[in-house]
Design an enzyme around this catalytic site. Structure first.
Site, short mmCIF file in Angstrom:
data_model
loop_
_atom_site.label_atom_id
_atom_site.label_comp_id
_atom_site.label_asym_id
_atom_site.label_seq_id
_atom_site.Cartn_x
_atom_site.Cartn_y
_atom_site.Cartn_z
N GLY A 81 0.82 -1.22 0.00
CA GLY A 81 0.00 0.00 0.00
C GLY A 81 0.85 1.26 0.00
NE ARG A 145 -2.30 -4.41 -0.85
CZ ARG A 145 -1.71 -3.92 0.23
NH1 ARG A 145 -0.69 -4.55 0.78
NH2 ARG A 145 -2.12 -2.79 0.77
CG ASP A 176 3.80 -10.31 4.85
OD1 ASP A 176 4.27 -10.85 5.87
OD2 ASP A 176 2.62 -10.44 4.48
CE LYS A 202 4.50 -0.16 2.48
NZ LYS A 202 3.52 -0.88 1.68
CB THR A 203 3.15 -0.20 6.55
OG1 THR A 203 1.73 -0.26 6.70
CG2 THR A 203 3.78 -0.55 7.89
CG ASP A 205 -1.58 -0.61 8.21
OD1 ASP A 205 -2.10 0.41 7.72
OD2 ASP A 205 -1.91 -1.77 7.88
P1 FBP Z 1 0.58 -1.97 3.62
O1 FBP Z 1 0.63 -2.85 4.82
O2 FBP Z 1 0.94 -2.67 2.37
O3 FBP Z 1 1.41 -0.75 3.84
O4 FBP Z 1 -0.89 -1.43 3.40
C1 FBP Z 1 -1.66 -1.05 4.47
C2 FBP Z 1 -3.04 -0.63 4.07
O5 FBP Z 1 -3.10 0.76 3.82
C3 FBP Z 1 -4.03 -1.05 5.16
O6 FBP Z 1 -4.18 -0.01 6.10
C4 FBP Z 1 -5.25 -1.41 4.38
O7 FBP Z 1 -5.98 -2.44 5.00
C5 FBP Z 1 -4.72 -1.94 3.09
O8 FBP Z 1 -3.48 -1.30 2.89
C6 FBP Z 1 -5.62 -1.65 1.91
O9 FBP Z 1 -5.08 -2.25 0.79
P2 FBP Z 1 -5.43 -1.90 -0.72
O10 FBP Z 1 -4.60 -0.71 -1.09
O11 FBP Z 1 -4.98 -3.11 -1.46
O12 FBP Z 1 -6.89 -1.61 -0.80
#
Ligand code: FBP
Length: 551
Positions: A81, A145, A176, A202-203, A205
Site C-alpha cells: 500500500g 502486492r 512481509d 514502509k507502512t 499502519d
Molecule cells: P501496507 O501494509 O501494504 O502498507 O498497506 C496497508 C493498508 O493501507 C491497510 O491499512 C489497508 O488495510 C490496506 O493497505 C488496503 O489495501 P489496498 O490498497 O490493497 O486496498
C-alpha cells in the site's frame, strides 16, 4: 502538467539528513558493531539463514581516507500500500548514488514486485526524479502486492537483475516485504548471484516497528491527515450538536493509527482491537458500552460525539474472528459450488447450512450488508478484505437498535443520529510531512551506503527520531535479528514480528488514563492541517505515539 503552488514549493524543500550523512559521501565508511542474534527462535532462524544470520549492526563514521565508489546499478521496488514519503526514499537513494558516482544508475521496477518478474523497468534521471521530490504517492514507479517468495521467482529476479547489470536491490515495503527481502538476500548469497538486498520500513499502519525500527514511514503523515479530518468533524459536531460520527480508520490489523489519532484529537470513544481481543469482548458488549456512553452524554444534553474504530476490529472480536476464519475455510474449500450460486438467498442458505450453530447465530445476528461483505472476494491469501467491511455502519445500526431498546425502559431519552466515515486512502498519498520527507530521504540515502559497503539482508535504519533530524542515527540492522517463527497457512515460517498495539506500552496506558474523561466530557482537540512552513514546533512535530514511547 499543472502544478499547485504547494507542489512547486515542495520541489524546493531540502530534506534534513542525520548529521553523519551530511558529510561528503566519499568520506563515509561503515562501522560494524557486535554480531547479532534473533530475539526468539534463534537456532531455527540461524539454520534457515546460514549466510545472513548473526551479521553485525552497522553504522557510519568519517574516514581518514577518501572512500572509492565504483559505478553500480541499483534496482528499486515499491511494495504494498502507498505511504507518504516513498518518493523521498527513492530521491534520497538517487542523490546518494549520484553523489558517490555520476556513472551509477538507479533503475525502478514498475508496478511493484511484479515489475522485476515481468522485467518492466525505467532508468531514473535528474529531471524524472525532480518531478517527485517531497510529493506523496507511489506513482513514480507504481506499487503492487505481488509477493516475491518462491525460488522460481528468485531465479527470475536474478536473471532480470543480471540483464540490467543490477548488483543491488532496494525493497521498500512492510513486514512481509522485508521478510521476503531477507529470504531473497539469503538466496542470492547461497547461489552466488552477486546481488545485495536492503529493505526500507514502509507502512502507514505503523505495525513494522521494534527495538531497531522506531516507526515505519508514512504513519506520521497519514495519522496527521486523519487527525485533521477528525478534528474538523469534532468542530462540526461541537457546532451543530446533532450527530454522532463513527469514523473507521485504516490499519489492516494493528490499531496504531486509531490510537495515535485518539491521542491527537481526544474523541469520546476509541476502540482498540488488541484490547478487545485481550478482554474477549463480544460484539454485544462493544455495542452496549457505546450505547451507554451515548446515553450518558444525552443525559447532559449532548446528543453528539465522535467514535474512532480501527479497520481490523472485526477480526479481533472473538466470535466474529472465528466466524470469519470458518467462512475463509468454507469459501476456499467449496469455491466452485459457492461461485455457482446466483442469488443472495442461495448464498445465505449455503453459508448458514455449513456453519455450526454458534457461528450461524453470530452470522444471522449481523446486519445483512455486513453478512454480504463477509462473503466478498478474498485477498490473494484467502483472507477477507477488512478495509471493505463497513464496521462503522454496522455499529451505528446496532447501537441505534440498542438505544431504541433502552428508550423503551426509560434508560435513554436522547436523539441519536449516527454518520459513518472511513478514512484510509485519504491519507496514504498526502504530501509527506516534514518528518516523513526527512525520514524517508534519510532512509533512502542510508540504504545506498549500506549497499555501497556490500551489506545484504539489512533494513535501512534511522533512529533517535524524537530529536531534531541532525541528531538522528543512521545505519543498518540485519533483518534476521527482527525475525521469529510463526505459523502461516499451516506451516512454520521465519517472519518479522508484526507489532500490534502494546497494551502495557506508554501510548495505550496514557489513552486508558484519559478515556473516561474524554467519553463524557467534550475534550476535543483540533490539530488542523499539516504545516510544511513555519515554526519548527508546528512543522517538525513527531507523533504522540513516538513522543510517549520515548519519554
Ligand atoms: P501496507 O501494509 O501494504 O502498507 O498497506 C496497508 C493498508 O493501507 C491497510 O491499512 C489497508 O488495510 C490496506 O493497505 C488496503 O489495501 P489496498 O490498497 O490493497 O486496498
Amino acid at each position: 502538467m499543472d502544478l499547485s503552488p504547494l507542489q512547486k514549493a515542495r520541489y524546493e524543500y531540502n530534506p534534513k539528513l542525520p548529521k553523519i550523512l551530511r558529510n561528503p559521501i566519499r568520506s563515509l565508511k561503515s562501522v560494524e558493531g557486535e554480531a547479532t542474534s534473533a530475539a526468539t527462535d534463534a537456532q531455527k532462524i540461524r539454520e534457515l539463514f546460514p549466510n545472513t544470520y548473526g551479521l553485525p549492526q552497522v553504522s557510519f563514521a568519517v574516514s581518514d581516507v577518501e572512500v572509492t565508489h565504483e559505478p553500480i546499478n541499483i534496482g528499486v521496488i515499491l511494495s504494498g500500500g502507498q505511504a507518504p514519503g516513498g518518493h523521498n526514499v527513492i530521491s534520497g537513494l538517487y542523490d546518494a548514488l549520484k553523489n558517490a558516482n555520476k556513472e551509477s544508475k538507479l533503475i525502478g521496477f514498475l508496478g511493484g514486485p511484479s515489475g522485476i518478474l515481468d522485467d518492466k523497468t525505467i532508468e531514473m534521471t535528474d529531471s524524472f526524479i525532480d518531478e517527485y521530490r517531497n510529493t506523496g504517492g507511489f506513482d513514480i514507479i507504481g506499487s503492487g502486492r505481488t509477493k516475491l517468495e518462491t525460488e522460481q521467482q528468485f531465479e527470475t529476479c536474478a536473471e532480470v537483475c543480471k540483464k540490467h547489470g543490477i548488483t543491488s536491490l532496494v525493497i521498500i515495503g512492510g513486514d512481509d516485504s522485508n521478510t521476503n527481502a531477507a529470504v531473497l538476500a539469503e538466496y542470492f548469497l547461497k547461489t552466488h548471484a552477486g546481488i545485495s538486498v536492503v529493505g526500507c520500513p514502509k507502512t502507514i499502519d505503523g505495525d513494522l516497528k521494534n527495538e531497531f525500527i522506531e516507526v515505519s514511514f508514512g504513519f506520521d503523515t497519514a495519522t496527521k491527515t486523519y487527525s485533521e479530518l477528525i478534528g474538523n468533524l469534532m468542530r462540526d459536531a461541537n457546532s451543530s450538536k446533532k450527530y454522532w460520527h463513527f469514523v473507521k480508520l485504516m490499519g489492516r490489523s494493528a490499531s496504531h493509527i486509531a490510537l495515535e489519532c485518539a491521542l491527537q484529537t481526544q474523541p469520546n470513544i476509541c476502540l482498540i482491537s488488541e484490547e478487545v481481543e485481550q478482554n474477549n469482548t463480544s460484539l454485544k458488549e462493544i455495542v452496549t458500552s457505546i450505547a451507554k456512553t451515548v446515553a450518558d452524554r444525552a443525559e447532559k444534553g449532548n446528543n453528539y460525539g465522535v467514535i474512532l474504530i480501527p479497520e481490523g476490529l472485526v477480526e479481533f472480536i472473538p466470535e466474529v474472528k472465528t466466524l470469519i476464519s470458518d467462512i475463509n475455510t468454507l469459501l476456499a474449500k467449496e469455491e466452485a459450488s459457492y461461485n455457482a450460486l446466483n442469488s443472495w438467498e442461495e448464498q445465505f442458505d449455503f453459508v448458514t447450512s455449513h456453519l455450526d450453530e454458534a457461528k450461524r447465530e453470530v452470522f444471522v445476528s449481523l446486519p445483512v450488508d455486513i453478512q454480504k461483505q463477509l462473503l466478498m472476494d478474498r485477498d490473494p491469501h484467502g483472507n477477507v478484505q477488512v478495509s471493505r467491511i463497513e464496521t462503522e455502519k454496522m455499529l451505528i445500526q446496532m447501537v441505534s437498535t440498542e438505544l431504541d431498546q433502552m428508550a423503551k425502559t426509560g434508560k435513554y431519552t436522547g436523539k441519536f443520529t449516527g454518520l459513518n466515515h472511513f478514512f484510509g486512502y485519504e491519507g496514504r498519498c498526502a504530501f509527506p510531512s516534514n518528518f516523513d520527507a526527512d525520514y524517508c530521504y534519510s532512509l533512502g540515502y542510508n540504504a545506498y551506503l549500506l549497499l555501497a559497503n556490500n551489506f545484504s539482508g539489512y533494513i535501512s535504519s534511522v533512529g533517535n527520531l524524537t530529536a531534531p533530524a541532525d541528531q538522528w542515527t543512521a545505519g543498518g540492522i540485519p533483518i534476521t535479528m527482527m525475525m521469529n517463527m510463526e505459523e502461516r497457512h499451516g506451516e512454520m515460517k521465519p517472519v518479522i514480528k508484526k507489532a500490534l498495539v502494546d497494551l502495557d506500552g506508554a501510548p495505550f496506558r496514557y489513552f486508558k488514563e484519559q478515556r473516561e474523561t474524554w467519553a463524557v466530557e467534550t475534550s476535543f482537540v483540533f490539530p488542523g492541517a499539516i504545516q510544511y512552513y513555519g515554526p519548527t514546533e508546528v512543522c517538525d512535530l513527531t507523533t504522540r505515539t513516538l513522543q510517549l514511547e520515548h519519554k
